[in-house]
Design a protein around this motif. Structure first.
Motif, short mmCIF file in Angstrom:
data_model
loop_
_atom_site.label_atom_id
_atom_site.label_comp_id
_atom_site.label_asym_id
_atom_site.label_seq_id
_atom_site.Cartn_x
_atom_site.Cartn_y
_atom_site.Cartn_z
N VAL A 176 0.85 -1.19 0.00
CA VAL A 176 0.00 0.00 0.00
C VAL A 176 0.89 1.24 0.00
O VAL A 176 2.08 1.17 0.31
N ARG A 177 0.27 2.37 -0.36
CA ARG A 177 0.98 3.65 -0.37
C ARG A 177 0.39 4.56 0.70
O ARG A 177 -0.83 4.77 0.75
N ALA A 178 1.23 5.08 1.56
CA ALA A 178 0.76 6.03 2.56
C ALA A 178 0.23 7.29 1.88
O ALA A 178 0.87 7.83 0.98
N ASN A 179 -0.94 7.73 2.28
CA ASN A 179 -1.51 8.97 1.76
C ASN A 179 -0.90 10.13 2.52
O ASN A 179 -1.28 10.42 3.66
N LEU A 180 0.07 10.81 1.89
CA LEU A 180 0.82 11.86 2.56
C LEU A 180 -0.02 13.09 2.86
O LEU A 180 0.41 13.98 3.61
#
Length: 445
Positions: A176-180
């Motif tokens: 998953v990609r962290a939502n910055l």
């Protein structure tokens, strides 16, 4: 675990995929939604078996054919239900390391008369030599269709093809990609661990997190709060290659359901103009609830037919960044879509480069002088990747290669990069970056 229920579901799904041409993910979802009595452990077993059998189908068929031939039988001459039961049992041996006796128990009493076949599958050395043709042998060993074994052995070499296929025949990691816009990666790691998930940071993407245990991520509070999006690490690197910044005008030319669009918005800190384009407006509709959950508001959607540029004419020579993540064969994602290797053929794969060249040509017009053009695919095929890029550069000297990724990623500073599952742990993405020069500025006004 109730083996009969699992077996029935696996064979129904496999029949839909093998005989009716259904997509594995859709057939799996349809059957599991209907079979509500299946427990969670049984649902996982069904999913693992379906995908595992599709990955190893070539090897399984090869072993069964050789084993049956020792007594003058042939797989193709057996009734279809018997063929599928034998494939399932052989997969349990070749893919899950079950004994022949255990495989018979899990596959059902109908397989018992064929236990002798499964014993040979479990000891392939008893079958003697394999195919005499080197390409046939490579295809059988790697569980690839012959045309794909030929393509990759010509482009990568036989040893690299074996290593690549070995990775593609494994279950893909859940990344998953962290939502910055809402949290940092370190904050996300702490949140997920507090929810009981086993996670670790990705090695290449500074935004990525990999789940090391089996988890339904869509049920997590962190997902519902928009703290992350499911996205392969390689896909994250494509967004990073765009170098989108706050205030930029950014065009995602083939946005689909918008995974990279959301990553670009995060890089832009919700500031600037982000235009998500796709020929299928229905796919862009899928992006709307995702954008709301992620807190993304600097974007707009445009359905752009392939036959006309009118919907993007106002963006000509205006974009700081244009991403062309072009439609492709998907050969780099076969571990996630294992049925695709049996559905595709050489002719269909060869149909993509002309379309890719046309799309790249169309959207390159939107790049402003000194702007950045990123061309990407999820394919491992030079005809769709390096050759498309080279043909574009030959026609457009106003574009020049620039480093695709920052040096901090650790993959060098080349202007084009082929990610490979067995080398990088990602799906097989191709990434290329170009910059429009200033010397032809007057020509694009």
């Amino acid at each position: 675990m109730r083996a009969q229920l699992v077996r029935t579901a696996v064979l129904e799904i496999y029949e839909e995929v093998r005989r009716e041409g259904a997509r594995a993910d859709q057939a799996l979802q349809r059957v599991l939604r209907r079979e509500k009595q299946l427990r969670s452990v049984e649902r996982r077993a069904v999913s693992d078996a379906v995908y595992g059998l599709l990955r190893l189908q070539g090897r399984v068929d090869h072993l069964l054919q050789r084993a049956l031939a020792t007594r003058g039988a042939a797989l193709a001459k057996l009734a279809t239900p018997t063929q599928h039961l034998l494939r399932y049992a052989a997969y349990l041996i070749a893919g899950e390391r079950q004994s022949p006796e255990s495989a018979v128990g899990l596959a059902g009493p109908e397989v018992a008369p064929w236990q002798w076949t499964l014993e040979l599958v479990a000891q392939p050395e008893r079958l003697g030599g394999g195919p005499g043709d080197a390409l046939d042998a490579l295809a059988a060993e790697t569980s690839l269709p012959r045309w794909l074994a030929k393509l990759w052995s010509e482009q990568l070499g036989a040893d690299e093809t074996r290593a690549l296929a070995g990775a593609l025949n494994q279950r893909a990691p859940l990344t998953v990609r962290a939502n910055l816009l809402k949290n940092t990666r370190d904050e996300l790691l702490a949140t997920l661990r507090a929810e009981g998930s086993r996670v670790e940071p990705t090695k290449l993407s500074p935004w990525g997190v990999t789940f090391t245990g089996r988890t339904n991520v869509f049920a997590l509070r962190a997902f519902k709060a928009g703290l992350f999006e499911v996205q392969d690490e390689g896909s994250q690197l494509i967004a990073m290659a765009c170098a989108a910044r706050p205030g930029h005008v950014v065009v995602d030319a083939c946005a689909g359901a918008g995974g990279k669009t959301l990553a670009l918005a995060s890089e832009m800190d919700n500031k600037g103009r982000l235009v998500a384009c796709d020929r299928d407006g229905r796919r862009l509709d899928e992006l709307r609830p995702r954008a709301r959950r992620n807190g993304v508001h600097n974007w707009e959607a445009r359905a752009v037919p392939e036959s006309s540029d009118a919907r993007v004419a106002d963006l000509a020579a205006q974009a700081d960044v244009v991403l062309v993540d072009a439609p492709c064969s998907g050969l780099g994602a076969l571990r996630r879509n294992p049925d695709a290797r049996w559905r595709l053929d050489q002719g269909e794969v060869d149909s993509f480069p002309p379309r890719q060249k046309e799309i790249l040509e169309r959207y390159a017009r939107l790049v402003k002088p000194s702007g950045r053009l990123v061309y990407a695919t999820c394919s491992i095929n030079r005809r769709e990747n390096e050759e498309v890029r080279a043909a574009f550069l030959e026609k457009h000297p106003e574009f020049e290669p620039v480093p695709a990724l920052p040096a901090s990623v650790g993959l060098g500073e080349a202007s084009e990069l082929q990610l490979l599952p067995h080398r990088h742990g990602t799906d097989g993405f191709f990434i290329s970056a170009l910059r429009r020069g200033l010397r032809l500025e007057s020509a694009v006004r």
